[in-house]
Design a protein around this motif. Structure first.
Motif, short mmCIF file in Angstrom:
data_model
loop_
_atom_site.label_atom_id
_atom_site.label_comp_id
_atom_site.label_asym_id
_atom_site.label_seq_id
_atom_site.Cartn_x
_atom_site.Cartn_y
_atom_site.Cartn_z
N TRP A 34 67.77 48.87 68.19
CA TRP A 34 67.50 50.05 69.01
C TRP A 34 67.44 51.35 68.22
CZ3 TRP A 34 71.64 46.77 69.36
CH2 TRP A 34 72.83 47.22 68.83
N GLU A 35 67.76 51.34 66.94
CA GLU A 35 67.71 52.56 66.14
C GLU A 35 66.38 52.66 65.40
OE1 GLU A 35 71.13 53.21 63.62
OE2 GLU A 35 72.40 52.13 65.03
N LYS A 61 68.54 48.73 60.80
CA LYS A 61 70.00 48.56 60.91
C LYS A 61 70.36 47.86 62.21
CE LYS A 61 70.38 50.59 57.01
NZ LYS A 61 70.25 49.75 55.86
N THR A 62 69.71 48.28 63.31
CA THR A 62 69.90 47.65 64.61
C THR A 62 68.55 47.65 65.33
OG1 THR A 62 70.39 49.71 65.79
CG2 THR A 62 72.27 48.55 64.82
#
Length: 103
Positions: free
Chosen positions: A73-74, A70-71
């Motif tokens: 950093w996730e 999703k991103t």
């Protein structure tokens, strides 16, 4: 952390491309037999190292779980597998192209 598996094979692996999101085949020359595997944000001194017989290898890079990203950093459930086996140099070839939302 991103899961990356390196598999050293004697010959071309038999892979079901239906089980992966994206697949690329390429060649890599190892004139010294030394291979360092690291990500773009990795630290070279800490990167895993492999010693193989000198020569040319074919590489099959498989990606799974891309849709879970999703991103940057996730956490996600993406996984990357690189198969290497001795072989002649060939042109890089896209075997399966991942597209967002494809079924």
């Amino acid at each position: 952390d991103v899961s990356v598996e390196i598999a050293i094979c004697e010959g071309e692996p038999d892979i079901d491309l239906d089980s992966v999101d994206h697949a690329v085949e390429a060649s890599i020359k190892l004139p010294t037999g030394k291979l360092v595997v690291m990500c773009c944000t990795g630290y070279f001194a800490d990167a895993p190292r492999f010693t193989l017989p000198q020569g040319t290898y074919r590489a099959l890079v498989l990606m799974q779980g891309i849709e879970t990203i999703k991103t940057e950093w996730e956490p996600a459930d993406d996984k990357y597998i690189v198969y290497l086996w001795p072989g002649e140099t060939r042109e890089t070839k896209l075997l399966k192209h991942w597209k967002s939302g494809a079924t």
